[in-house]
Design an enzyme around this catalytic site. Structure first.
Site, PDB file in Angstrom:
ATOM      1  N   LYS A 154       0.845  -1.192   0.000  1.00  0.00           N
ATOM      2  CA  LYS A 154       0.000   0.000   0.000  1.00  0.00           C
ATOM      3  C   LYS A 154       0.875   1.235   0.000  1.00  0.00           C
ATOM      4  O   LYS A 154       2.062   1.173   0.343  1.00  0.00           O
ATOM      5  CB  LYS A 154      -0.906   0.005   1.234  1.00  0.00           C
ATOM      6  CG  LYS A 154      -0.163  -0.066   2.563  1.00  0.00           C
ATOM      7  CD  LYS A 154      -1.138  -0.281   3.716  1.00  0.00           C
ATOM      8  CE  LYS A 154      -0.406  -0.498   5.038  1.00  0.00           C
ATOM      9  NZ  LYS A 154      -1.346  -0.781   6.142  1.00  0.00           N
ATOM     10  N   GLN A 174       4.239  -5.179   3.518  1.00  0.00           N
ATOM     11  CA  GLN A 174       4.129  -5.838   4.809  1.00  0.00           C
ATOM     12  C   GLN A 174       3.704  -7.293   4.620  1.00  0.00           C
ATOM     13  O   GLN A 174       3.069  -7.631   3.617  1.00  0.00           O
ATOM     14  CB  GLN A 174       3.101  -5.111   5.691  1.00  0.00           C
ATOM     15  CG  GLN A 174       3.451  -3.670   5.984  1.00  0.00           C
ATOM     16  CD  GLN A 174       2.340  -2.934   6.736  1.00  0.00           C
ATOM     17  OE1 GLN A 174       1.158  -3.169   6.489  1.00  0.00           O
ATOM     18  NE2 GLN A 174       2.734  -2.056   7.643  1.00  0.00           N
ATOM     19  N   ARG A 179     -16.844  -1.916  10.566  1.00  0.00           N
ATOM     20  CA  ARG A 179     -17.616  -2.649  11.562  1.00  0.00           C
ATOM     21  C   ARG A 179     -16.690  -3.304  12.570  1.00  0.00           C
ATOM     22  O   ARG A 179     -15.522  -3.548  12.299  1.00  0.00           O
ATOM     23  CB  ARG A 179     -18.492  -3.706  10.891  1.00  0.00           C
ATOM     24  CG  ARG A 179     -19.591  -3.120  10.019  1.00  0.00           C
ATOM     25  CD  ARG A 179     -20.435  -4.192   9.385  1.00  0.00           C
ATOM     26  NE  ARG A 179     -21.493  -3.621   8.567  1.00  0.00           N
ATOM     27  CZ  ARG A 179     -22.301  -4.331   7.787  1.00  0.00           C
ATOM     28  NH1 ARG A 179     -22.155  -5.650   7.723  1.00  0.00           N
ATOM     29  NH2 ARG A 179     -23.231  -3.736   7.079  1.00  0.00           N
ATOM     30  N   ARG A 187      -6.702   7.031  17.937  1.00  0.00           N
ATOM     31  CA  ARG A 187      -7.069   5.623  17.781  1.00  0.00           C
ATOM     32  C   ARG A 187      -5.797   4.843  17.502  1.00  0.00           C
ATOM     33  O   ARG A 187      -5.110   5.101  16.517  1.00  0.00           O
ATOM     34  CB  ARG A 187      -8.063   5.433  16.633  1.00  0.00           C
ATOM     35  CG  ARG A 187      -8.763   4.065  16.678  1.00  0.00           C
ATOM     36  CD  ARG A 187      -9.703   3.873  15.512  1.00  0.00           C
ATOM     37  NE  ARG A 187      -9.007   3.316  14.354  1.00  0.00           N
ATOM     38  CZ  ARG A 187      -9.498   3.298  13.110  1.00  0.00           C
ATOM     39  NH1 ARG A 187     -10.683   3.838  12.869  1.00  0.00           N
ATOM     40  NH2 ARG A 187      -8.805   2.756  12.124  1.00  0.00           N
ATOM     41  N   GLU A 222      -1.390   1.043  12.941  1.00  0.00           N
ATOM     42  CA  GLU A 222      -1.477   2.462  12.619  1.00  0.00           C
ATOM     43  C   GLU A 222      -1.783   3.239  13.887  1.00  0.00           C
ATOM     44  O   GLU A 222      -2.377   2.712  14.831  1.00  0.00           O
ATOM     45  CB  GLU A 222      -2.555   2.748  11.568  1.00  0.00           C
ATOM     46  CG  GLU A 222      -2.227   2.269  10.180  1.00  0.00           C
ATOM     47  CD  GLU A 222      -3.162   2.828   9.126  1.00  0.00           C
ATOM     48  OE1 GLU A 222      -3.600   3.991   9.270  1.00  0.00           O
ATOM     49  OE2 GLU A 222      -3.458   2.110   8.163  1.00  0.00           O
ATOM     50  N   GLU A 272      -3.888   6.485  14.476  1.00  0.00           N
ATOM     51  CA  GLU A 272      -4.833   7.339  13.754  1.00  0.00           C
ATOM     52  C   GLU A 272      -5.113   8.612  14.556  1.00  0.00           C
ATOM     53  O   GLU A 272      -5.831   8.583  15.559  1.00  0.00           O
ATOM     54  CB  GLU A 272      -6.133   6.581  13.502  1.00  0.00           C
ATOM     55  CG  GLU A 272      -5.981   5.366  12.604  1.00  0.00           C
ATOM     56  CD  GLU A 272      -6.061   5.733  11.138  1.00  0.00           C
ATOM     57  OE1 GLU A 272      -6.047   6.936  10.806  1.00  0.00           O
ATOM     58  OE2 GLU A 272      -6.136   4.808  10.312  1.00  0.00           O
TER      59      GLU A 272
END
Length: 271
Positions: free
Chosen positions: A121, A157, A199, A228, A243, A245
């Protein structure tokens, strides 16, 4: 009277289901909130006591414009989270500087490690855009090379199979206090659909997850209205940061009954 802007984006499909509960909780704290697009040319940001970045979910294709906006806003009022935080956090190369365990990451298209499966990514992205999962090292290398050719930094990764059993764990902090923790659906897991994105289920964090998350946050001196911390477990069982956030994370406010009130209380404290 305290007035705050709830910063959003042009959202014709109503993707942001956190705006209304957040603004309602703000009102309970005596904060008058109004949703404003970050790129609204008519917005007078100086008219607000604070500007809170929330669902600015289209910034990735216009990052330079978004950061210019953030610094301009911070020059006339309180911006949460601060512009310097947004600038660093919108490029995932920040992971190299955290000083804690992270998901193993190779930052080049050359000399890829020998992994069973790859996730590739760009370092500036959101929502798994331009992200692939593949067991083909050649395909992984080609995608990373294409990102480099476009002037983007690739992140290569290993795909961690434990995310499908253990899950991705998100710890939600408001003004550095843990509000709630969610086991998130892994977006690249087999059988996941776009409807599954965002979700999750409430969960109790393990002590080692809390320890790692709070170590990461302790190294950041600036005020943080929200954070986060997304964690996974490595093959040896250790938690690692996927991550951090700090820009426009989904906060799972509808999952925890007190979450919106916790966010509102944190905002009131910081103001």
């Amino acid at each position: 009277m305290i007035t705050c802007a709830y910063v959003t984006f042009a959202d014709p499909e109503g993707q942001d289901d956190e705006r209304d509960p957040a603004l309602a909780a703000w009102r309970e704290q005596g904060i008058v909130g109004r949703a404003v697009r970050w790129d609204d040319p008519g917005a007078d940001w100086s008219a607000f006591d604070a500007v809170v970045v929330r669902s600015a979910w289209d910034y990735t294709d216009r990052r330079a414009e978004f950061l210019d906006w953030a610094w301009r806003v911070e020059s006339v009022t309180r911006l949460l989270n601060p512009a310097g935080i947004l600038e660093r956090n919108t490029d995932k190369t920040y992971l190299r500087e955290l000083g804690v365990p992270i998901v193993p990451t190779h930052w080049s298209s050359q000399d890829l490690p020998d992994w069973e499966e790859y996730v590739v990514k760009p370092a500036i992205s959101a929502g798994a855009r331009d992200t692939i999962r593949t067991a083909d090292a050649g395909a992984a290398q080609a995608h990373a090379a294409a990102l480099e050719a476009a002037g983007r930094t690739p992140m290569v990764q290993p795909y961690l199979g434990m995310v499908e059993s253990e899950g991705e764990t998100s710890l939600l902090y408001f003004n550095r206090r843990l509000s709630h923790t969610v086991r998130r659906n892994p977006m690249l897991a087999s059988g996941m659909t776009p409807a599954d994105n965002g979700r999750g289920q409430l969960r109790d964090p393990a002590p080692d997850q809390v320890e790692l998350a709070e170590k990461v946050l302790a190294a950041i001196p600036q005020a943080l209205l929200y954070a986060r911390v997304d964690l996974v477990r490595l093959s040896d069982g250790r938690p690692a940061v996927m991550e951090l956030e700090l820009t426009e994370p989904y906060l799972y406010l509808r999952y925890e009954p007190t979450a919106a009130a916790n966010l509102a209380s944190a905002l009131r404290e910081l103001l």
